[in-house]
Design an enzyme around this catalytic site. Sequence first.
Site, PDB file in Angstrom:
ATOM      1  N   ALA A  53       0.805  -1.222   0.000  1.00 30.42           N
ATOM      2  CA  ALA A  53       0.000   0.000   0.000  1.00 30.42           C
ATOM      3  C   ALA A  53       0.838   1.272   0.000  1.00 30.42           C
ATOM      4  CB  ALA A  53      -0.938   0.000   1.205  1.00 30.42           C
ATOM      5  N   PHE A  64      -2.606   1.153   5.313  1.00 29.97           N
ATOM      6  CA  PHE A  64      -3.443   0.541   6.346  1.00 29.97           C
ATOM      7  C   PHE A  64      -2.804   0.550   7.731  1.00 29.97           C
ATOM      8  CE2 PHE A  64      -4.791  -1.231   2.311  1.00 29.97           C
ATOM      9  CZ  PHE A  64      -6.156  -1.029   2.372  1.00 29.97           C
ATOM     10  N   ARG A  65      -1.473   0.335   7.794  1.00 24.46           N
ATOM     11  CA  ARG A  65      -0.821   0.191   9.102  1.00 24.46           C
ATOM     12  C   ARG A  65       0.146   1.316   9.434  1.00 24.46           C
ATOM     13  NH1 ARG A  65      -1.266  -4.573   6.506  1.00 24.46           N
ATOM     14  NH2 ARG A  65      -2.485  -6.203   7.551  1.00 24.46           N
ATOM     15  N   TRP A  71      -6.396   1.353   9.241  1.00 26.06           N
ATOM     16  CA  TRP A  71      -6.646   0.526  10.427  1.00 26.06           C
ATOM     17  C   TRP A  71      -6.017   1.122  11.681  1.00 26.06           C
ATOM     18  CZ3 TRP A  71      -5.258  -4.078   6.874  1.00 26.06           C
ATOM     19  CH2 TRP A  71      -6.401  -4.457   6.161  1.00 26.06           C
ATOM     20  N   GLN A 113       0.243  -6.752  -3.430  1.00 30.20           N
ATOM     21  CA  GLN A 113      -0.828  -7.001  -2.462  1.00 30.20           C
ATOM     22  C   GLN A 113      -1.955  -5.981  -2.630  1.00 30.20           C
ATOM     23  OE1 GLN A 113       0.756  -7.389   1.627  1.00 30.20           O
ATOM     24  NE2 GLN A 113       2.791  -7.401   0.713  1.00 30.20           N
ATOM     25  N   HIS A 133      -4.301 -10.138  -3.832  1.00 27.51           N
ATOM     26  CA  HIS A 133      -5.504  -9.843  -3.058  1.00 27.51           C
ATOM     27  C   HIS A 133      -6.652  -9.315  -3.909  1.00 27.51           C
ATOM     28  CE1 HIS A 133      -2.579  -9.325   0.575  1.00 27.51           C
ATOM     29  NE2 HIS A 133      -2.777 -10.589   0.255  1.00 27.51           N
ATOM     30  N   CYS A 144     -17.822 -19.186 -16.233  1.00 30.60           N
ATOM     31  CA  CYS A 144     -16.690 -19.512 -17.115  1.00 30.60           C
ATOM     32  C   CYS A 144     -15.350 -19.055 -16.543  1.00 30.60           C
ATOM     33  CB  CYS A 144     -16.888 -18.905 -18.497  1.00 30.60           C
ATOM     34  SG  CYS A 144     -16.847 -17.083 -18.540  1.00 30.60           S
ATOM     35  N   ASN A 239      11.019   0.747   2.899  1.00 26.56           N
ATOM     36  CA  ASN A 239       9.786   1.033   3.636  1.00 26.56           C
ATOM     37  C   ASN A 239      10.103   1.977   4.786  1.00 26.56           C
ATOM     38  OD1 ASN A 239       6.888   0.208   3.696  1.00 26.56           O
ATOM     39  ND2 ASN A 239       7.383  -0.303   5.820  1.00 26.56           N
ATOM     40  N   GLN A 241       8.426   2.262   7.664  1.00 26.42           N
ATOM     41  CA  GLN A 241       8.290   1.558   8.942  1.00 26.42           C
ATOM     42  C   GLN A 241       9.188   0.317   8.953  1.00 26.42           C
ATOM     43  OE1 GLN A 241       3.879   1.195   8.621  1.00 26.42           O
ATOM     44  NE2 GLN A 241       3.889   1.910  10.746  1.00 26.42           N
TER      45      GLN A 241
END
Length: 350
Positions: A53, A64-65, A71, A113, A133, A144, A239, A241
């Site tokens: 993300a 999200f985190r 979240w 993801q 996802h 089909c 990243n 984090q």
Amino acid sequence: MSCNYAEGLSKYENKGVLGVPEIFDPPELIESKCDQLAKMILASKHTVVHTGAGISTSAGIPDFRGPKGVWTLEEKGEKPSVNISFDEAIPTKTHMALKALVAAGHVQYIVSQNIDGLHLRSGLAREYLSELHGNMFVEVCLKCRKQYVRSTPAPTVGKKLTGNICRGSGKQLGCRGGNLIDNILDWEHDLPENDLQLAFMHSAMAELNICLGTTLQIVPSGDLPLKNKKYDGRLVICNLQPTKHDKKADMKISSYVDLVMEKVVKRLGIEIPDYQAAEDPTKSIPYSVRWNIPDSVVKTMDKLYDKMIKEKGKLKRMQNDDKAEVKYNAKKLKSEAQTQEIDNKDNKIC
């Protein structure tokens, strides 16, 4: 919007570690690490990029985190202040840089993801992408199993009926009658077989796995970048984090992914193209673009993977034999040296 997507999922308590503070490498260290990453990409014959993300936040889609993630704020009873609709967002510099790296042959595959559809909308071909996802801009026929690209985000999430019927067009004929569902996974759903199989094989074959904008908490997606370690592959994580695999990485870059990708592609002599609506499948006639992974792609990759396993296994056995021989020779030399020392002492006594 990300909030609407998150709210559409079933209740699930264990969403992982949330809101961990972000870390920023100093500018001079970022330059040095980007140099190293560019050299690693040039040295790699098979590079796979794993995206989360974090590569879409600059498009206005919250993660999200993160400290301001969906979240993270949900636990506080809050919602992100920046949260544009999926169809208003456009691919970021990272999305477009990855498309350019694939076109230049520097990146062989992308495992994502993300459900925001921005890889698709960048113009990246399906054969280079696993969407583990799902995709907000794709519908699947229950009869089909054909997948179609929508012009707008699906009205549902969690593999629910969208109210549309399989119809196909031109050479992309469907069953003309099956009910269509969104292909966004809910917590309890299994990952799509072909996407997961290709993601696993590419990850294991990779001489270099690069993770961008993900804390790697969700499994099995988050563990795929480690699959090449068994075969002496390398891992780079970018990243803000900390991630659960930082200690296993050959290099960790703590910076914005757009900044890192700009610097890396520049060192590789590649320009980042602008987003072109004409190359965005969502701008085509609705349901005219198929999004299935061809079975032929999976079969071809399966053969390459088996070949790699045999070659790597043979090489590893040879390396183990070499190590055993070195160890045996070292032990033999040590024994001979001890014998010689005893003989020398005996000669002195005589």
